[in-house]
Write a protein that holds these residues in place. Structure first.
Motif, PDB file in Angstrom:
ATOM      1  N   TRP A 128      -7.822   1.797  11.370  1.00 53.34           N
ATOM      2  CA  TRP A 128      -9.347   1.368  11.135  1.00 53.34           C
ATOM      3  C   TRP A 128     -10.309   1.861  12.220  1.00 53.34           C
ATOM      4  O   TRP A 128     -11.322   2.277  12.117  1.00 53.34           O
ATOM      5  CB  TRP A 128      -8.992  -0.110  11.337  1.00 53.34           C
ATOM      6  CG  TRP A 128     -10.432  -0.940  11.323  1.00 53.34           C
ATOM      7  CD1 TRP A 128     -11.404  -1.284  10.301  1.00 53.34           C
ATOM      8  CD2 TRP A 128     -11.113  -0.993  12.744  1.00 53.34           C
ATOM      9  NE1 TRP A 128     -12.382  -1.621  10.917  1.00 53.34           N
ATOM     10  CE2 TRP A 128     -12.340  -1.761  12.303  1.00 53.34           C
ATOM     11  CE3 TRP A 128     -10.781  -1.254  13.963  1.00 53.34           C
ATOM     12  CZ2 TRP A 128     -13.254  -2.270  13.111  1.00 53.34           C
ATOM     13  CZ3 TRP A 128     -11.574  -1.759  14.882  1.00 53.34           C
ATOM     14  CH2 TRP A 128     -12.750  -2.270  14.457  1.00 53.34           C
ATOM     15  N   ARG A 129      -9.649   2.162  13.466  1.00 52.45           N
ATOM     16  CA  ARG A 129     -10.556   2.728  14.479  1.00 52.45           C
ATOM     17  C   ARG A 129     -10.765   3.996  14.283  1.00 52.45           C
ATOM     18  O   ARG A 129     -12.030   4.532  14.635  1.00 52.45           O
ATOM     19  CB  ARG A 129      -9.697   2.465  15.868  1.00 52.45           C
ATOM     20  CG  ARG A 129     -10.513   2.994  17.024  1.00 52.45           C
ATOM     21  CD  ARG A 129     -11.588   1.742  17.289  1.00 52.45           C
ATOM     22  NE  ARG A 129     -12.468   2.210  18.266  1.00 52.45           N
ATOM     23  CZ  ARG A 129     -13.705   2.234  18.426  1.00 52.45           C
ATOM     24  NH1 ARG A 129     -14.386   1.482  17.503  1.00 52.45           N
ATOM     25  NH2 ARG A 129     -14.396   2.449  19.559  1.00 52.45           N
TER      26      ARG A 129
ATOM     27  N   GLN B  76     -14.794   5.384  13.823  1.00 56.59           N
ATOM     28  CA  GLN B  76     -15.291   6.692  14.685  1.00 56.59           C
ATOM     29  C   GLN B  76     -15.834   7.747  13.634  1.00 56.59           C
ATOM     30  O   GLN B  76     -16.697   8.247  14.110  1.00 56.59           O
ATOM     31  CB  GLN B  76     -14.233   7.086  15.487  1.00 56.59           C
ATOM     32  CG  GLN B  76     -13.837   6.177  16.649  1.00 56.59           C
ATOM     33  CD  GLN B  76     -12.599   6.551  17.590  1.00 56.59           C
ATOM     34  OE1 GLN B  76     -11.893   7.669  16.991  1.00 56.59           O
ATOM     35  NE2 GLN B  76     -12.679   6.222  18.653  1.00 56.59           N
ATOM     36  N   THR B  77     -15.136   7.966  12.709  1.00 58.84           N
ATOM     37  CA  THR B  77     -15.529   9.201  11.727  1.00 58.84           C
ATOM     38  C   THR B  77     -16.870   8.869  10.927  1.00 58.84           C
ATOM     39  O   THR B  77     -17.530   9.491  10.925  1.00 58.84           O
ATOM     40  CB  THR B  77     -14.319   9.296  10.900  1.00 58.84           C
ATOM     41  OG1 THR B  77     -13.006   9.590  11.249  1.00 58.84           O
ATOM     42  CG2 THR B  77     -14.598  10.587   9.915  1.00 58.84           C
ATOM     43  N   ARG B  78     -17.096   7.479  10.628  1.00 62.33           N
ATOM     44  CA  ARG B  78     -18.017   7.150   9.903  1.00 62.33           C
ATOM     45  C   ARG B  78     -19.397   7.220  10.711  1.00 62.33           C
ATOM     46  O   ARG B  78     -20.312   7.536  10.389  1.00 62.33           O
ATOM     47  CB  ARG B  78     -17.836   5.749   9.306  1.00 62.33           C
ATOM     48  CG  ARG B  78     -18.904   5.089   8.407  1.00 62.33           C
ATOM     49  CD  ARG B  78     -18.494   3.864   7.869  1.00 62.33           C
ATOM     50  NE  ARG B  78     -17.315   3.783   7.050  1.00 62.33           N
ATOM     51  CZ  ARG B  78     -16.405   3.140   7.491  1.00 62.33           C
ATOM     52  NH1 ARG B  78     -16.284   2.083   8.143  1.00 62.33           N
ATOM     53  NH2 ARG B  78     -15.168   3.282   6.257  1.00 62.33           N
TER      54      ARG B  78
ATOM     55  N   GLN C 218     -24.434  10.076  11.968  1.00 61.50           N
ATOM     56  CA  GLN C 218     -25.421  10.809  13.092  1.00 61.50           C
ATOM     57  C   GLN C 218     -25.601  12.112  12.552  1.00 61.50           C
ATOM     58  O   GLN C 218     -26.658  12.847  13.190  1.00 61.50           O
ATOM     59  CB  GLN C 218     -24.718  10.875  14.306  1.00 61.50           C
ATOM     60  CG  GLN C 218     -24.473   9.127  14.913  1.00 61.50           C
ATOM     61  CD  GLN C 218     -23.778   9.371  16.456  1.00 61.50           C
ATOM     62  OE1 GLN C 218     -23.170  10.169  16.797  1.00 61.50           O
ATOM     63  NE2 GLN C 218     -23.785   8.219  17.011  1.00 61.50           N
ATOM     64  N   MET C 219     -25.034  12.708  11.526  1.00 61.05           N
ATOM     65  CA  MET C 219     -25.210  14.019  11.199  1.00 61.05           C
ATOM     66  C   MET C 219     -26.442  14.237  10.296  1.00 61.05           C
ATOM     67  O   MET C 219     -26.596  13.302   9.622  1.00 61.05           O
ATOM     68  CB  MET C 219     -24.039  14.903  10.387  1.00 61.05           C
ATOM     69  CG  MET C 219     -22.818  14.955  11.108  1.00 61.05           C
ATOM     70  SD  MET C 219     -21.621  15.840  10.067  1.00 61.05           S
ATOM     71  CE  MET C 219     -20.371  16.222  11.145  1.00 61.05           C
TER      72      MET C 219
ATOM     73  N   ARG D 156     -22.673  13.475   0.565  1.00 65.77           N
ATOM     74  CA  ARG D 156     -24.169  13.165   0.782  1.00 65.77           C
ATOM     75  C   ARG D 156     -24.139  11.968   1.487  1.00 65.77           C
ATOM     76  O   ARG D 156     -23.120  11.306   1.881  1.00 65.77           O
ATOM     77  CB  ARG D 156     -24.350  12.937  -0.874  1.00 65.77           C
ATOM     78  CG  ARG D 156     -24.813  14.049  -1.702  1.00 65.77           C
ATOM     79  CD  ARG D 156     -25.261  13.283  -3.035  1.00 65.77           C
ATOM     80  NE  ARG D 156     -24.906  12.302  -3.660  1.00 65.77           N
ATOM     81  CZ  ARG D 156     -23.802  12.278  -4.483  1.00 65.77           C
ATOM     82  NH1 ARG D 156     -23.028  13.364  -4.757  1.00 65.77           N
ATOM     83  NH2 ARG D 156     -22.922  11.155  -4.879  1.00 65.77           N
ATOM     84  N   ARG D 157     -25.214  11.350   2.041  1.00 61.95           N
ATOM     85  CA  ARG D 157     -25.369  10.403   2.819  1.00 61.95           C
ATOM     86  C   ARG D 157     -24.929   9.082   2.367  1.00 61.95           C
ATOM     87  O   ARG D 157     -24.201   8.230   2.743  1.00 61.95           O
ATOM     88  CB  ARG D 157     -27.023  10.217   3.484  1.00 61.95           C
ATOM     89  CG  ARG D 157     -26.912   9.121   4.306  1.00 61.95           C
ATOM     90  CD  ARG D 157     -27.998   9.447   5.357  1.00 61.95           C
ATOM     91  NE  ARG D 157     -28.090  10.495   5.971  1.00 61.95           N
ATOM     92  CZ  ARG D 157     -27.522  10.816   7.072  1.00 61.95           C
ATOM     93  NH1 ARG D 157     -26.594  10.156   7.720  1.00 61.95           N
ATOM     94  NH2 ARG D 157     -27.764  12.260   7.797  1.00 61.95           N
ATOM     95  N   ASP D 158     -25.198   8.872   1.119  1.00 64.06           N
ATOM     96  CA  ASP D 158     -24.777   7.737   0.093  1.00 64.06           C
ATOM     97  C   ASP D 158     -23.032   7.768  -0.053  1.00 64.06           C
ATOM     98  O   ASP D 158     -22.637   6.632  -0.184  1.00 64.06           O
ATOM     99  CB  ASP D 158     -25.228   7.567  -1.009  1.00 64.06           C
ATOM    100  CG  ASP D 158     -24.925   8.921  -2.331  1.00 64.06           C
ATOM    101  OD1 ASP D 158     -24.481   9.792  -1.620  1.00 64.06           O
ATOM    102  OD2 ASP D 158     -25.261   8.349  -3.210  1.00 64.06           O
TER     103      ASP D 158
END
Length: 54
Positions: free
Chosen positions: A25-26, A30-32, A37-38, A49-51
Motif C-alpha cells: 500500500w505504501r 508513493q508511486t501515485r 507530480q509529473m 494519461r493523467r486520468d
C-alpha cells in the motif's frame, strides 16, 4: 512430546501478511504521488494519461 514438535510452524504469519500489505500500500501511495507530480508530457512518454493515475 518435545517443545519443537508442539510449537506452531509459522507463529507470526499474520503479522507478516499485514506487514506485506502495508508495504504494498505504501509503495502504491508513493508511486501515485510521483506520477501526479509529473507533467503531462512526461506521462505521455510513459504511455499514461493523467486520468489513469487514480
Amino acid at each position: 512430546m518435545e517443545f519443537h514438535e508442539n510449537r506452531a510452524k509459522q507463529p507470526f504469519i499474520g503479522f507478516v501478511l499485514i506487514w506485506r500489505a502495508f508495504k504494498k500500500w505504501r509503495l502504491q501511495v508513493q508511486t501515485r504521488r510521483i506520477l501526479q507530480q509529473m507533467s503531462d508530457e512526461r506521462l505521455k512518454d510513459l504511455g499514461l494519461r493523467r486520468d489513469q493515475i487514480d
